[in-house]
Design a protein around this motif. Structure first.
Motif, PDB file in Angstrom:
ATOM      1  N   MET A   1     -98.311   6.010 -81.958  1.00  0.00           N
ATOM      2  CA  MET A   1     -96.780   5.769 -81.786  1.00  0.00           C
ATOM      3  C   MET A   1     -95.986   6.355 -82.689  1.00  0.00           C
ATOM      4  N   ASP A   2     -94.744   7.062 -82.132  1.00  0.00           N
ATOM      5  CA  ASP A   2     -93.978   7.602 -83.074  1.00  0.00           C
ATOM      6  C   ASP A   2     -92.445   7.703 -82.549  1.00  0.00           C
ATOM      7  N   ILE A   3     -91.639   7.790 -83.366  1.00  0.00           N
ATOM      8  CA  ILE A   3     -90.078   7.655 -82.948  1.00  0.00           C
ATOM      9  C   ILE A   3     -89.904   8.622 -81.619  1.00  0.00           C
ATOM     10  N   LYS A   4     -90.508   9.742 -81.578  1.00  0.00           N
ATOM     11  CA  LYS A   4     -90.169  10.460 -80.587  1.00  0.00           C
ATOM     12  C   LYS A   4     -90.498  10.092 -79.184  1.00  0.00           C
ATOM     13  N   GLN A   5     -91.538   9.216 -79.265  1.00  0.00           N
ATOM     14  CA  GLN A   5     -92.202   8.764 -77.882  1.00  0.00           C
ATOM     15  C   GLN A   5     -91.044   7.579 -77.625  1.00  0.00           C
ATOM     16  N   LEU A   6     -90.466   6.956 -78.432  1.00  0.00           N
ATOM     17  CA  LEU A   6     -89.279   5.919 -77.910  1.00  0.00           C
ATOM     18  C   LEU A   6     -88.208   6.389 -77.409  1.00  0.00           C
ATOM     19  N   GLY A  19     -87.382  15.294 -65.170  1.00  0.00           N
ATOM     20  CA  GLY A  19     -86.543  16.372 -65.678  1.00  0.00           C
ATOM     21  C   GLY A  19     -85.515  16.328 -66.553  1.00  0.00           C
ATOM     22  N   GLN A  20     -84.603  15.452 -66.145  1.00  0.00           N
ATOM     23  CA  GLN A  20     -83.214  15.582 -66.801  1.00  0.00           C
ATOM     24  C   GLN A  20     -83.576  14.897 -68.175  1.00  0.00           C
ATOM     25  N   ALA A  21     -84.413  13.938 -68.420  1.00  0.00           N
ATOM     26  CA  ALA A  21     -84.795  13.247 -69.635  1.00  0.00           C
ATOM     27  C   ALA A  21     -85.491  14.474 -70.552  1.00  0.00           C
ATOM     28  N   ALA A  22     -86.357  15.182 -70.045  1.00  0.00           N
ATOM     29  CA  ALA A  22     -86.920  16.289 -70.624  1.00  0.00           C
ATOM     30  C   ALA A  22     -86.052  17.096 -71.247  1.00  0.00           C
ATOM     31  N   THR A  31     -94.314  17.724 -71.058  1.00  0.00           N
ATOM     32  CA  THR A  31     -94.729  17.423 -72.536  1.00  0.00           C
ATOM     33  C   THR A  31     -94.060  16.001 -72.348  1.00  0.00           C
ATOM     34  N   LEU A  32     -93.037  15.548 -71.704  1.00  0.00           N
ATOM     35  CA  LEU A  32     -92.541  14.418 -72.006  1.00  0.00           C
ATOM     36  C   LEU A  32     -93.341  13.295 -71.216  1.00  0.00           C
ATOM     37  N   SER A  33     -93.785  13.640 -69.997  1.00  0.00           N
ATOM     38  CA  SER A  33     -94.791  12.959 -69.160  1.00  0.00           C
ATOM     39  C   SER A  33     -95.968  12.545 -69.964  1.00  0.00           C
ATOM     40  N   MET A  34     -96.597  13.681 -70.659  1.00  0.00           N
ATOM     41  CA  MET A  34     -97.738  13.443 -71.385  1.00  0.00           C
ATOM     42  C   MET A  34     -97.549  12.334 -72.678  1.00  0.00           C
ATOM     43  N   ARG A  35     -96.624  12.644 -73.187  1.00  0.00           N
ATOM     44  CA  ARG A  35     -96.080  11.779 -74.440  1.00  0.00           C
ATOM     45  C   ARG A  35     -95.926  10.165 -74.044  1.00  0.00           C
ATOM     46  N   LEU A  39     -98.176   7.115 -74.820  1.00  0.00           N
ATOM     47  CA  LEU A  39     -97.749   5.564 -75.203  1.00  0.00           C
ATOM     48  C   LEU A  39     -98.504   4.455 -74.523  1.00  0.00           C
ATOM     49  N   GLU A  40     -98.348   4.745 -73.165  1.00  0.00           N
ATOM     50  CA  GLU A  40     -98.877   3.683 -72.266  1.00  0.00           C
ATOM     51  C   GLU A  40    -100.393   3.338 -72.584  1.00  0.00           C
ATOM     52  N   ASP A  41    -101.191   4.359 -72.655  1.00  0.00           N
ATOM     53  CA  ASP A  41    -102.600   4.436 -73.278  1.00  0.00           C
ATOM     54  C   ASP A  41    -102.779   3.554 -74.717  1.00  0.00           C
ATOM     55  N   GLU A  42    -101.811   3.757 -75.354  1.00  0.00           N
ATOM     56  CA  GLU A  42    -101.996   3.186 -76.765  1.00  0.00           C
ATOM     57  C   GLU A  42    -101.596   1.659 -76.685  1.00  0.00           C
TER      58      GLU A  42
END
Length: 297
Positions: A1-6, A19-22, A31-35, A39-42
């Motif tokens: 987990m890192d700050i960027k994921q949050l 798309g707008q969040a990305a 990339t956003l969906s993968m990150r 986080l969900e997996d972690e």
């Protein structure tokens, strides 16, 4: 987990769109969906309800989102604290303000921006109750709000002037000879007022009820900007706070004081006392004291 994921999670909450969040985070949508999936997996939790598009957060996602906001605020506070130790004031000041009051927030933001050019501002229009809630949740640093329903033992408070009211009008559509107006005189005019239930509107309604008069209200809105647009168009006049700077927005706007038109609940600048409280909030609160009450600073 890192700050960027949050940050990605919070951006998705803000935009409700992958798309707008990305775009907001300056990354690609995959990339956003993968990150976020990482986080969900972690966490071993499903945070987002997915279909062909974003459908909202799960119950667990909402709880994690609240923690993400707190952690991100703490991270930003740490950065601001480090900058303060270096003699700098950087970061983003999150400021909430009630929609209408006898105060122009630029009285604070303008000198702060001049003294600290690296400082950024997030100014949000909220009710007093929302401001207190977001201060408690560490989603705001400071708030301009009415103090009548606040437990002051939990907050540092800079008391400000009471809010007085006047009639805002456009000189191309209305003319008045008197230096001030009575509530009875305003009730005969077509008025645009804030939506019922808002603190400022409650004070107006109480004033009219006290003289047993029903105002001629032709427009209601929860947007100050829309009320000013209606005044500018000549549709109505509006009851607005004095000393708020509204009449300076347009060369045709004027405001006349209304007799005995004061919101009795005092206005104040509020900062919570409990930690975590950033150096940025503390410094800006101290600067506000020197701006609004220079004799006490």
């Amino acid at each position: 987990m890192d700050i960027k994921q949050l940050k990605y999670l919070i951006a998705l909450d803000q935009t409700k769109h992958f798309g707008q969040a990305a775009a907001l985070c300056h990354i690609t949508q995959p990339t956003l969906s993968m990150r976020i999936r990482n986080l969900e997996d972690e966490l071993d939790l499903v945070l987002i309800t997915r279909g062909q598009r974003f459908e909202g957060f799960t119950e667990e996602g909402e709880r994690i989102l609240a923690w993400a906001r707190t952690l991100l605020a703490a991270h930003d506070g740490l950065q601001a604290e480090a900058a303060s130790c270096r003699g700098q004031l950087v970061g983003s000041l999150r400021l909430g303000m009630v929609p209408l009051a006898s105060l122009n927030p630029m009285q604070l933001l303008e000198p702060l921006s001049q003294r600290y050019p690296e400082l950024h501002f997030q100014l949000t229009s909220l009710t007093s109750e929302q401001i207190i809630d977001q201060l408690n949740r560490n989603q705001l640093d400071l708030g301009f709000c009415y103090l009548d329903q606040i437990d002051l033992q939990f907050f540092d408070v800079l008391r400000l002037t009471a809010t007085s009211m006047g009639l805002l009008y456009d000189i191309r559509h209305y003319q008045f000879e008197d230096a001030e107006l009575s509530w009875e005189a305003t009730a005969k005019l077509p008025l645009g007022l804030l939506t019922k239930g808002m603190h400022y509107r409650q004070s107006i309604d109480l004033s009219y009820r006290s003289i047993d008069i029903e105002p001629h209200t032709i427009l209601e809105s929860d947007s100050t900007f829309q009320l000013i647009q209606a005044v500018n168009a000549g549709i109505c006049c509006a009851i607005m706070p004095l000393r708020s700077g509204i009449e300076a927005m347009n060369e045709h706007l004027r405001i006349l004081p209304i007799q005995e038109a004061v919101i009795h609940s005092p206005l104040g600048l509020v900062m919570r006392r409990s930690e975590p409280r950033s150096a940025l909030a503390e410094k800006c609160f101290a600067e506000a004291k020197s701006i609004f009450n220079p004799a006490e600073s």
